[in-house]
Design a protein around this motif. Structure first.
Motif, PDB file in Angstrom:
ATOM      1  N   ILE A  46      98.379 122.280  59.324  1.00 15.61           N
ATOM      2  CA  ILE A  46      96.957 122.608  59.399  1.00 15.61           C
ATOM      3  C   ILE A  46      96.166 121.375  59.029  1.00 15.61           C
ATOM      4  CG2 ILE A  46      95.169 124.091  58.465  1.00 15.61           C
ATOM      5  CD1 ILE A  46      97.480 126.046  57.780  1.00 15.61           C
ATOM      6  N   PHE A  47      95.225 121.025  59.886  1.00 11.82           N
ATOM      7  CA  PHE A  47      94.424 119.840  59.619  1.00 11.82           C
ATOM      8  C   PHE A  47      93.366 120.172  58.586  1.00 11.82           C
ATOM      9  CE2 PHE A  47      92.649 115.818  60.308  1.00 11.82           C
ATOM     10  CZ  PHE A  47      91.274 115.951  60.294  1.00 11.82           C
ATOM     11  N   GLN A  48      93.283 119.371  57.543  1.00 13.37           N
ATOM     12  CA  GLN A  48      92.279 119.594  56.516  1.00 13.37           C
ATOM     13  C   GLN A  48      91.254 118.491  56.625  1.00 13.37           C
ATOM     14  OE1 GLN A  48      92.798 121.573  53.408  1.00 13.37           O
ATOM     15  NE2 GLN A  48      94.865 122.311  53.714  1.00 13.37           N
ATOM     16  N   PRO A  49      90.030 118.814  57.005  1.00 11.73           N
ATOM     17  CA  PRO A  49      89.023 117.756  57.111  1.00 11.73           C
ATOM     18  C   PRO A  49      88.674 117.192  55.744  1.00 11.73           C
ATOM     19  CG  PRO A  49      88.246 119.815  58.071  1.00 11.73           C
ATOM     20  CD  PRO A  49      89.513 120.126  57.387  1.00 11.73           C
ATOM     21  N   LYS A  50      88.512 115.897  55.728  1.00 10.18           N
ATOM     22  CA  LYS A  50      88.144 115.245  54.477  1.00 10.18           C
ATOM     23  C   LYS A  50      86.656 114.953  54.497  1.00 10.18           C
ATOM     24  CE  LYS A  50      91.290 112.147  55.319  1.00 10.18           C
ATOM     25  NZ  LYS A  50      92.214 111.009  55.263  1.00 10.18           N
ATOM     26  N   PRO A  51      85.988 115.008  53.375  1.00 15.07           N
ATOM     27  CA  PRO A  51      84.567 114.653  53.366  1.00 15.07           C
ATOM     28  C   PRO A  51      84.413 113.148  53.546  1.00 15.07           C
ATOM     29  CG  PRO A  51      85.324 115.134  51.152  1.00 15.07           C
ATOM     30  CD  PRO A  51      86.466 115.461  52.064  1.00 15.07           C
ATOM     31  N   PRO A  52      83.302 112.719  54.124  1.00 10.40           N
ATOM     32  CA  PRO A  52      83.114 111.279  54.307  1.00 10.40           C
ATOM     33  C   PRO A  52      82.914 110.588  52.960  1.00 10.40           C
ATOM     34  CG  PRO A  52      81.188 112.482  55.000  1.00 10.40           C
ATOM     35  CD  PRO A  52      82.219 113.498  54.686  1.00 10.40           C
ATOM     36  N   ILE A  53      83.259 109.329  52.929  1.00 11.21           N
ATOM     37  CA  ILE A  53      83.258 108.604  51.660  1.00 11.21           C
ATOM     38  C   ILE A  53      81.844 108.482  51.113  1.00 11.21           C
ATOM     39  CG2 ILE A  53      83.807 106.428  50.560  1.00 11.21           C
ATOM     40  CD1 ILE A  53      85.876 106.041  52.785  1.00 11.21           C
ATOM     41  N   GLN A  54      80.902 108.162  52.023  1.00 10.44           N
ATOM     42  CA  GLN A  54      79.552 107.965  51.545  1.00 10.44           C
ATOM     43  C   GLN A  54      78.658 109.142  51.865  1.00 10.44           C
ATOM     44  OE1 GLN A  54      78.504 103.323  51.883  1.00 10.44           O
ATOM     45  NE2 GLN A  54      76.884 104.771  51.543  1.00 10.44           N
ATOM     46  N   GLY A  55      79.267 110.241  52.223  1.00  6.88           N
ATOM     47  CA  GLY A  55      78.436 111.395  52.482  1.00  6.88           C
ATOM     48  C   GLY A  55      77.928 111.411  53.908  1.00  6.88           C
ATOM     49  N   SER A  56      76.839 112.093  54.093  1.00 10.58           N
ATOM     50  CA  SER A  56      76.348 112.332  55.443  1.00 10.58           C
ATOM     51  C   SER A  56      75.150 111.437  55.755  1.00 10.58           C
ATOM     52  CB  SER A  56      75.964 113.799  55.551  1.00 10.58           C
ATOM     53  OG  SER A  56      75.571 114.091  56.846  1.00 10.58           O
ATOM     54  N   LEU A  87      73.297  99.132  61.219  1.00 12.28           N
ATOM     55  CA  LEU A  87      73.418  99.570  59.829  1.00 12.28           C
ATOM     56  C   LEU A  87      72.313  98.947  58.973  1.00 12.28           C
ATOM     57  CD1 LEU A  87      77.277  99.393  59.459  1.00 12.28           C
ATOM     58  CD2 LEU A  87      75.904 101.432  59.565  1.00 12.28           C
ATOM     59  N   ASN A  88      71.996  97.704  59.286  1.00 10.67           N
ATOM     60  CA  ASN A  88      70.891  97.054  58.576  1.00 10.67           C
ATOM     61  C   ASN A  88      69.592  97.814  58.776  1.00 10.67           C
ATOM     62  OD1 ASN A  88      71.514  94.880  57.008  1.00 10.67           O
ATOM     63  ND2 ASN A  88      71.719  93.475  58.733  1.00 10.67           N
ATOM     64  N   CYS A  89      69.364  98.189  60.020  1.00  4.76           N
ATOM     65  CA  CYS A  89      68.154  98.932  60.342  1.00  4.76           C
ATOM     66  C   CYS A  89      68.105 100.238  59.562  1.00  4.76           C
ATOM     67  CB  CYS A  89      68.124  99.211  61.854  1.00  4.76           C
ATOM     68  SG  CYS A  89      66.929 100.454  62.334  1.00  4.76           S
ATOM     69  N   ARG A  90      69.239 100.905  59.523  1.00  2.00           N
ATOM     70  CA  ARG A  90      69.284 102.185  58.789  1.00  2.00           C
ATOM     71  C   ARG A  90      68.949 101.993  57.330  1.00  2.00           C
ATOM     72  NH1 ARG A  90      71.236 107.699  59.642  1.00  2.00           N
ATOM     73  NH2 ARG A  90      70.837 107.922  61.865  1.00  2.00           N
ATOM     74  N   MET A  91      69.512 100.923  56.774  1.00  2.63           N
ATOM     75  CA  MET A  91      69.264 100.681  55.349  1.00  2.63           C
ATOM     76  C   MET A  91      67.807 100.346  55.113  1.00  2.63           C
ATOM     77  SD  MET A  91      72.478  98.583  53.949  1.00  2.63           S
ATOM     78  CE  MET A  91      74.074  98.918  54.516  1.00  2.63           C
ATOM     79  N   ASN A  92      67.222  99.591  56.030  1.00  6.02           N
ATOM     80  CA  ASN A  92      65.828  99.183  55.839  1.00  6.02           C
ATOM     81  C   ASN A  92      64.885 100.368  55.957  1.00  6.02           C
ATOM     82  OD1 ASN A  92      66.658  96.588  55.527  1.00  6.02           O
ATOM     83  ND2 ASN A  92      66.321  96.033  57.670  1.00  6.02           N
ATOM     84  N   ASN A  93      65.224 101.323  56.766  1.00  3.18           N
ATOM     85  CA  ASN A  93      64.358 102.472  56.972  1.00  3.18           C
ATOM     86  C   ASN A  93      64.725 103.653  56.101  1.00  3.18           C
ATOM     87  OD1 ASN A  93      62.936 101.091  58.850  1.00  3.18           O
ATOM     88  ND2 ASN A  93      64.061 101.889  60.586  1.00  3.18           N
ATOM     89  N   ASN A  94      65.458 103.400  55.056  1.00  2.00           N
ATOM     90  CA  ASN A  94      65.810 104.463  54.114  1.00  2.00           C
ATOM     91  C   ASN A  94      66.654 105.557  54.711  1.00  2.00           C
ATOM     92  OD1 ASN A  94      64.967 103.733  51.615  1.00  2.00           O
ATOM     93  ND2 ASN A  94      62.904 104.536  51.869  1.00  2.00           N
ATOM     94  N   LEU A  95      67.361 105.205  55.749  1.00  2.00           N
ATOM     95  CA  LEU A  95      68.214 106.232  56.337  1.00  2.00           C
ATOM     96  C   LEU A  95      69.657 106.089  55.896  1.00  2.00           C
ATOM     97  CD1 LEU A  95      66.740 106.167  59.924  1.00  2.00           C
ATOM     98  CD2 LEU A  95      66.652 108.072  58.347  1.00  2.00           C
ATOM     99  N   MET A  96      69.893 105.151  55.021  1.00  3.09           N
ATOM    100  CA  MET A  96      71.269 104.934  54.569  1.00  3.09           C
ATOM    101  C   MET A  96      71.211 104.272  53.218  1.00  3.09           C
ATOM    102  SD  MET A  96      74.228 103.097  56.717  1.00  3.09           S
ATOM    103  CE  MET A  96      75.637 102.378  55.966  1.00  3.09           C
ATOM    104  N   GLU A  97      72.166 104.575  52.412  1.00  2.10           N
ATOM    105  CA  GLU A  97      72.232 103.977  51.086  1.00  2.10           C
ATOM    106  C   GLU A  97      72.429 102.477  51.218  1.00  2.10           C
ATOM    107  OE1 GLU A  97      74.848 106.229  48.207  1.00  2.10           O
ATOM    108  OE2 GLU A  97      75.694 104.219  48.106  1.00  2.10           O
ATOM    109  N   LYS A  98      71.656 101.714  50.469  1.00  2.00           N
ATOM    110  CA  LYS A  98      71.744 100.268  50.628  1.00  2.00           C
ATOM    111  C   LYS A  98      72.978  99.730  49.935  1.00  2.00           C
ATOM    112  CE  LYS A  98      67.167  98.942  51.717  1.00  2.00           C
ATOM    113  NZ  LYS A  98      65.920  98.374  51.386  1.00  2.00           N
TER     114      LYS A  98
END
Lengths: 88, 275
Positions: free
Chosen positions: A10-20, A58-69
């Motif tokens: 049975i495949f057990q999904p793992k949570p992502p390391i940095q979340g969603s 990824l840089n763009c995401r971080m700059n726009n507060n869409l990702m943890e820096k």
């Protein structure tokens, strides 16, 4: 488990390391995303050739507060960062 | 008469082996009676010499004891035989069980979720983050990751991957996109889960960040890009089971979350107030 199939792996999904990722409702990073997609289509789905565009996204995401820096080196982009520093 | 005893005893033993109890008992009775008669005659005839008497008594007692052995030989033999068979079968069962235990244990562990590669589950978030910073690309191996997107039947979203596949090397971080559009006139909250095929490859697939397991709200007719940031563990190349596995399928499925109804109720409350 709803169906107890004995012996089945049975495949057990793992949570992502940095979340969603928070959703990009406003399309702030759409440009970078399109650049990345163009690169992928150009290089015939080869990830190693499009790492620069991915890093830009990824840089763009971080700059726009869409990702943890975080330091992009930690995501395996160390070579690209070093190249940029050497070029500068 | 002694000749009779010489012949009679082996014959009775022969019958014993063939397990004809009736004949045996009859023969035993004959022998026994004849031996007793013999004994009586012998003692009477040789009363003069004590040696002869003693010798005869010894011989008769010997004959009697042999007869008794013949008579009782059957019963302990059968029960010990049964016991021996039981012990032997028990031994064989134990040996067989020890051989069968290996695959059975494997099946049990897989069905319960206890994995052989427990190391991947035991790694905490901090350790994984440390590992991320020391990721190195593996040079001579590349893996194609195919993307599949689906929705549950009652979720009216158009959900599809932006690229069919990506070629990735183990130890290299990669980015992939999915597109989702809400086709209805109401806000829907969706929640996604994923599967990786084949199972063995899925153990090495680590997601750094994605859009699964959290509720994602889409306004009516809104389209949004959902990225997945992942990498394949470097030890992928060292797994013998994955020697020929060059394609991995990452499949996402979106379901409607039960919070959608609450959002709609909220919106219905807000609209009349605005009007």
């Amino acid at each position: 488990m709803s169906s107890m199939t004995f012996g089945q792996k049975i495949f057990q999904p793992k949570p992502p390391i940095q979340g969603s990722f928070p959703l990009d409702h406003d399309g702030d990073c759409k440009k970078e995303m399109l650049e990345y997609m163009l690169c992928i289509k150009r290089e015939k789905n080869d990830n190693s050739k499009c790492r620069l565009q991915a890093k830009e996204y990824l840089n763009c995401r971080m700059n726009n507060n869409l990702m943890e820096k975080r330091d992009l080196e930690t995501f395996g982009y160390r070579e690209i960062v070093e190249n940029e520093q050497n070029n500068k | 008469m002694s000749l009779y005893s010489r012949i009679g005893r082996p014959v009775s033993l022969f019958f014993n082996r063939l397990n004809k109890a009736q004949n045996l008992s009859k023969l035993e009775n004959c022998l026994f009676s004849t031996q007793i008669n013999q004994n009586k005659i012998l003692t009477k005839l040789t009363q003069a010499s004590t040696n002869k008497i003693i010798a005869n008594r010894i011989s008769t007692t010997k004959i009697l004891s042999n007869l008794k052995n013949i008579k009782n030989f059957q019963k302990p033999d059968q029960s010990t035989k049964n016991g021996l068979w039981y012990i032997l079968s028990g031994f064989v069962i134990m040996v067989g069980a020890s051989y069968a235990a290996v695959p059975l244990f494997k099946i049990f562990c897989e069905s319960q979720g206890y994995d052989v590669n427990m190391e991947f589950r035991d790694l905490g978030i901090d350790e994984l983050k440390k590992k991320l910073s020391s990721l190195k690309k593996v040079d001579n191996r590349s893996v194609k990751v195919k993307f599949v997107a689906s929705t549950s039947g009652d979720l009216l979203w158009r959900f599809e991957p932006c690229q069919e596949e990506i070629t990735v090397a183990p130890g290299e971080t990669a980015l992939a996109f999915f597109k989702a559009k809400n086709m209805t006139d109401r806000s829907i909250i969706g929640i996604a889960t994923y599967t990786i095929l084949p199972y063995d490859a899925g153990l090495y697939f680590n997601k750094i960040q994605c859009f699964c397991f959290e509720e994602q709200r889409l306004d009516p007719h809104e389209e949004v890009d959902m990225p997945v940031f992942f990498y394949i563990d470097e030890q992928y190349t060292e797994d013998p089971k994955l020697e020929n596995v060059d394609q991995i399928c990452l499949s996402y499925t979106f379901f409607e979350s039960k919070g959608s109804d609450d959002i709609q109720n909220l919106q219905k409350l807000i609209k009349p107030a605005q009007n």
